[in-house]
Design an enzyme around this catalytic site. Structure first.
Site, PDB file in Angstrom:
ATOM      1  N   ASP A 122      -3.586  -2.587   4.054  1.00 57.07           N
ATOM      2  CA  ASP A 122      -3.873  -1.878   2.806  1.00 57.07           C
ATOM      3  C   ASP A 122      -4.891  -0.775   3.009  1.00 57.07           C
ATOM      4  O   ASP A 122      -4.994   0.148   2.207  1.00 57.07           O
ATOM      5  CB  ASP A 122      -4.342  -2.853   1.736  1.00 57.07           C
ATOM      6  CG  ASP A 122      -3.223  -3.814   1.390  1.00 57.07           C
ATOM      7  OD1 ASP A 122      -3.059  -4.807   2.130  1.00 57.07           O
ATOM      8  OD2 ASP A 122      -2.486  -3.550   0.430  1.00 57.07           O
ATOM      9  N   ALA A 136       0.804  -1.221   0.000  1.00 60.02           N
ATOM     10  CA  ALA A 136       0.000   0.000   0.000  1.00 60.02           C
ATOM     11  C   ALA A 136       0.843   1.279   0.000  1.00 60.02           C
ATOM     12  O   ALA A 136       0.611   2.176  -0.830  1.00 60.02           O
ATOM     13  CB  ALA A 136      -0.974  -0.035   1.182  1.00 60.02           C
ATOM     14  N   ASN A 165      -6.114  -6.264   5.121  1.00 61.34           N
ATOM     15  CA  ASN A 165      -4.759  -6.644   4.720  1.00 61.34           C
ATOM     16  C   ASN A 165      -4.882  -7.880   3.826  1.00 61.34           C
ATOM     17  O   ASN A 165      -5.977  -8.381   3.570  1.00 61.34           O
ATOM     18  CB  ASN A 165      -3.902  -6.919   5.971  1.00 61.34           C
ATOM     19  CG  ASN A 165      -2.432  -7.117   5.650  1.00 61.34           C
ATOM     20  OD1 ASN A 165      -1.865  -6.369   4.861  1.00 61.34           O
ATOM     21  ND2 ASN A 165      -1.804  -8.118   6.232  1.00 61.34           N
TER      22      ASN A 165
END
Lengths: 355, 355
Positions: B238, B51, B248
């Site tokens: 993320d 990310a 995630n």
């Protein structure tokens, strides 16, 4: 050699054959078993796998040994070799003990025939038990279908289908049973790393049988359950304690936790040969096989093994884990669906519980 | 082109380069980014991933666009193209919004310089934030080491190391920090199917840095925790809601459940650019990317992709899941370690919480 519709079969001359499961689904090969050593090698290299099938293969291995040399020392040696192939599946020890008891009751001359008949008997029993598991578990799926009035989604981990047994399977038997009754059932198939028994065996089995299925990575089950995409989980078992702790392929425990967290029923389907009546605490007492790290480093693909980790990296490869009984909604055996408790299992199997 | 010690860098002529992460660890290749389209392609094909890195790459993509053509329509179009590459990581949208705000404040002629400086600023900030995450999370590891007086075992899922950021990483920053302080730390690296970012990126990173690590399949974490082999879990994210729900890599939720069940602390490490202050319920509100099923069918091996599923089988490929805040022990950001609650995050980030 006939085309395999089973995982283990024999000719009229009593030549034993197995389906080589290490090369499925990319190649369908059969392998003859001529001795106890052949049977031990087949179990060890996982040409045959799945707790019920391992047990029956060991029984035939001992029968082959009895044909060659039937004295106590020879049979003891063969039984030990077979018992040492894999540590976790209790069916292996159960099957060997049953054949040994049968042959010990007769003279050396009668042992070859006696061992063979015992192995065949256990083979037939195991098929019957799987069929019964299919009926009992199939009723659970039918119930959900009746209430839901739409497609039933089952998640399974690893392979506990006919490939893990002789016919029907354990976890997949209820699915086959429901499918044959016309119930619209769809299976989420966990890939099941590191050996990919889900992606390579379960998906292949279900595809052959015309059952709708979708392969997902082992990581996906929690997400699916959070979003209502799983109606029930059914797995097999390699050893279950008398208290209902379920040892099964590594990762099963994670799915059981997710099922609990999302109120999804979690069932283990197993013949009684998988229950270890001597054990009480699965996490502490069941030996967990640690296998070769190369099963993690190399993935079995269509064109052979492919390395997926950095050179010189270290991997560990625990083959099973234990799901505590508190996470298990029910245990499906040939005798019905039981609560995962000592009391409930003892009620269903009084002859073992009080043995 | 210099040998990459980072994931994204530039020459004195402001040519931008990235490390191609799709071929690691088997091949170390760099790729030039000459336009917003190049940046979008790099994000979409996961040549860059993680990310924080996705966000910074998008920022440089927009800066490259501003160099070519800096009018509103052109920049809007580029920002939209970049935003549509991946749906889950919020850093992408955050980074694009920040560059857009910066360029909108100045004339078309000044925009190329302004966008570049903004991207560089965010690049530097992100490195600083990761370093701070390392300090705050490193202190947690140091505490455990002090109490335990023996090796500390951390489990991580996916790759949230320097490869997912620009330097240090998020989840791995505390580990690098502890290692540099001489703490004996060992990392259980989840393989992280289907793309194997753990096996192929995290293990490679840790190996290069001399940190002890062992790759395990994603199925293994529950078993390890049941047997006291994990002292803490640290993962990246993320997108994290203002209430502390952590999105995630798919499978993270399963590890959080196992951590809870075994009293193992579970931390998410993330820069504040990963927090989506507009969201309250992660499971319901965060869009989960569904990627190409071929990522499940084919495994990236040393010699290219290898098919691991039966021909004609169906697979589904959900890329992320959401771990509810109730399973998260703490969230490590550049400002400290916070409880996974709206209150605690708002105290740490009053400027966003009340924005």
């Amino acid at each position: 050699v006939q085309h395999p519709r089973s995982t283990l079969w024999w000719s009229s001359q009593r030549d034993v054959f197995i389906l080589d499961q290490t090369r499925l689904p990319f190649s369908i090969d059969t392998v003859p078993l001529c001795s106890a050593e052949d049977a031990a090698r087949a179990i060890e290299t996982m040409q045959v796998r799945g707790a019920p099938l391992i047990g029956i293969t060991a029984a035939f291995g001992l029968a082959l040994q009895a044909r060659h040399q039937a004295d106590d020392a020879s049979l003891q040696r063969a039984a030990e070799t077979l018992a040492h192939t894999r540590p976790t599946a209790i069916n292996l020890r159960w099957a060997l003990a049953r054949v040994m008891r049968a042959v010990e009751a007769v003279s050396t001359e009668e042992r070859a025939e006696r061992a063979w008949q015992q192995a065949v008997l256990m083979h037939d029993e195991e098929i019957l038990h799987c069929a019964r598991i299919g009926e009992h578990g199939g009723a659970l799926i039918a119930d959900i279908a009746r209430n839901k009035r739409s497609r039933v989604h089952v998640l399974t981990h690893c392979n506990a289908g006919w490939l893990a047994t002789l016919r029907w399977g354990t976890a997949l038997a209820p699915i086959y049973h429901a499918h044959q009754q016309g119930i619209d059932v769809h299976v989420w198939v966990d890939e099941t790393r590191p050996r990919n028994q889900g992606a390579q065996l379960t998906a292949w089995e279900l595809q052959q049988a015309g059952v709708a299925c979708t392969i997902v990575v082992d990581n996906a089950g929690g997400h699916l359950m959070q979003h209502g995409e799983v109606d029930l989980v059914i797995v097999g078992s390699d050893r279950t304690t008398r208290t209902g702790d379920v040892c099964n392929k590594i990762g099963t425990y994670l799915k059981a936790l997710a099922a609990k967290d999302n109120d999804v029923p979690f069932y283990a389907a197993l013949p009684s040969s998988t229950i270890d009546w001597s054990l009480c605490d699965g996490v502490r007492e069941i030996p967990i096989e640690e296998r070769d790290a190369n099963e993690v480093h190399f993935v079995a693909g269509e064109h052979g093994p492919a390395r997926v980790t950095p050179i010189d990296s270290i991997a560990a490869n625990y083959a099973f884990d234990v799901t505590p009984a508190r996470l298990v909604t029910g245990i499906i055996t040939e005798r019905g669906v039981h609560a995962a408790t000592e009391h409930s299992l003892a009620l269903a199997y009084p002859e073992f519980a009080h043995g």
